[in-house]
Design a protein around this motif. Structure first.
Motif: not given
Length: 520
Positions: A175-186, A189-202
């Motif tokens: 059931i947790n697998f189903k729940c993680m799938e649900l959250l991934d979809k949420a 759908e809300a923010y778009g599929a993640p894309v590779p991003t370099t994040v500064p620590l400055t």
């Protein structure tokens, strides 16, 4: 108030259990006991729901109640007691027949094997509730997921035998697998599929706010409310993957990442000239040097801190950011290994988008092995194993990673393979779903089981979300998992032997020995 007993996290005292007046996490005995009382009330509610008529409100309070009891989420007795009262009130609404609260002492003093299996179910439910909650705030729910919370809680109070409980342990993973799938979809759908991003620590000059935890929705609301106000936003710990989501990246004042994993917050936040917002765990006992700048929201709560309620009006944080003023000049912070940037955004869509290149590289012998090195971080000295493991991994291997355990090594530059960085950050702990999806897809391509892939999982655990992910991996039949830095205190010798025999779960030893064993 009686002394506490708690052994749900990796850093529990002596690896047997926190007893006495306080836990290693900073939770006091009275708070631990109130959380036990809350859990007992939830079990009573689950018993009522079996013959009653639960509603969406009932589901919400169950999920919220379980989430509240995760390690490093709630240290405030008043909010725990109020939530327990709401559970009692809800129990009266759904069924005329009343059930008493379950006494958690019955569980803690039960036969060690029964206690072990019930603890796996309970702690798995707590972890899964966090994922269900994040999906719920984005409008995504699932009847099967919600129903299992009641089924699992009900089982805690029943006299089930080992066979029945073992099946429920694996069902928790299913059931947790189903729940993680649900959250991934949420999230996508809300923010778009993640894309590779370099994040500064400055950290740039001027007012800023640091956002910790996992709840992307809270971050989105804060970004919207701080737009055009001259306040920069920085992620912390598990919020780092937010930088990979296109609709969050679109906010130009989402600048970078502050600090490392959760267990370093007391030193990293010392005298910080900015407020910090905790959206979920992991909150540690707050020190005086920054106590006036810490805010909580959602299920997170701590005595004497300002809590942002359901209206999500972040005005107090914004006001505090302007008052603090931020740094007077740019601060060039670094990761644990002195790197100045980290990368994120390598979720399943990105990785599977270059699957052809990866598959060909494996066939050509350019990629020998994949390691998923990820999970929770913590303060135990043995966690340096994971840094050393990545440093010692051969140059023809790829490191997949997720959750805050990656802060041990995510600022390392260990090169590339076929145009891909050797370290691929797949996201938060719930993004174990991405890693699993990639593994399942590759197994189809290579026409073999996941266990026959050149893939090894080297996991670190700390709290209950790691427990439910482990149960998902077991449900999927994934074997040969290396687990550390210690084995869970709540798993009895007999239950451990079952897991070792059926799934070959292996405690970590040393990086060189484990690498030699894995790679032959």
């Amino acid at each position: 108030m009686k002394d506490m007993f708690c052994f749900q996290c990796q850093q529990t005292a002596h690896n047997t259990g926190c007893e006495g007046k306080a836990g290693v996490c900073g939770k006091k005995s009275d708070t631990a006991n109130y959380q036990d009382a809350l859990t007992g009330a939830l079990i009573g509610l689950a018993r009522s729901a079996k013959s009653g008529h639960k509603t969406y409100d009932t589901d919400e309070i169950v999920i919220k109640g379980l989430f509240t009891t995760i390690t490093n989420v709630n240290f405030f007795n008043d909010t725990i007691k109020k939530l327990t009262a709401k559970i009692h009130e809800e129990r009266g609404k759904i069924n005329a027949q009343k059930y008493e609260d379950y006494d958690m002492e019955c569980l803690w003093n039960d036969n060690e094997d029964i206690r072990s299996l019930k603890s796996l179910i309970l702690f798995g439910l707590r972890g899964m509730a966090a994922y269900a909650y994040h999906a719920m705030v984005l409008g995504k729910t699932d009847d099967e997921v919600n129903q299992f919370f009641y089924e699992g809680l009900y089982a805690i109070g029943e006299n089930y035998d080992l066979e029945k409980l073992l099946s429920l342990v694996l069902k928790t993973g299913e059931i947790n697998f189903k729940c993680m799938e649900l959250l991934d979809k949420a999230n996508t759908e809300a923010y778009g599929a993640p894309v590779p991003t370099t994040v500064p620590l400055t950290i740039e000059k001027g007012p800023f706010i640091v956002v910790s935890g996992h709840d992307l929705y809270d971050l989105k609301l804060l970004l919207e409310q701080t737009k055009d106000k001259g306040i920069n936003i920085y992620t912390h710990s598990e919020m780092l993957p937010a930088h990979g989501y296109p609709k969050l990246k679109a906010y130009s004042h989402l600048k970078g990442n502050f600090g490392t994993a959760w267990q370093s917050q007391q030193s990293e936040f010392h005298n910080i000239p900015a407020p910090i917002l905790f959206t979920t765990n992991c909150l540690m006992p707050v020190r005086e040097s920054y106590k006036d700048r810490v805010f909580t929201t959602s299920v997170v709560s701590y005595p004497e801190l300002v809590h942002i309620g359901e209206d999500k009006d972040f005005t107090p944080i914004i006001t505090k950011a302007i008052e603090c003023g931020g740094y007077e000049k740019e601060m060039n912070l670094t990761g644990i290994n002195k790197g100045s940037t980290v990368t994120t955004g390598f979720a399943h869509e990105t990785v599977l988008g270059v699957a052809d290149k990866i598959i060909q590289a494996v066939k050509d012998g350019k990629i020998r092995h994949f390691f998923l090195v990820g999970g929770c971080d913590g303060a135990a000295p043995g966690r340096s194993y994971y840094t050393d493991f990545v440093k010692q991994s051969p140059k023809d291997t790829i490191i997949l990673t997720l959750a805050c355990g990656k802060y041990r090594f995510n600022d390392l530059d260990i090169g590339e393979i076929c145009g891909l960085p050797r370290i691929l950050d797949m996201g938060q702990c719930n993004d174990a779903y991405s890693a699993i999806k990639v593994a399942l897809a590759l197994s189809k391509v290579f026409e073999c089981s996941v266990n026959d892939l050149p893939l090894t999982l080297v996991l670190s655990w700390y709290e209950q979300k790691a427990v439910c992910i482990l149960l998902t991996l077991l449900y999927l039949g994934i074997k040969n998992i290396y687990l550390g830095p210690t084995l869970p205190a709540f798993i009895s010798p007999k239950i451990l032997s079952i897991l070792v025999d059926q799934y070959n779960i292996t405690p970590i030893s040393t990086p060189d020995k484990d690498l030699a064993k894995i790679l032959g």
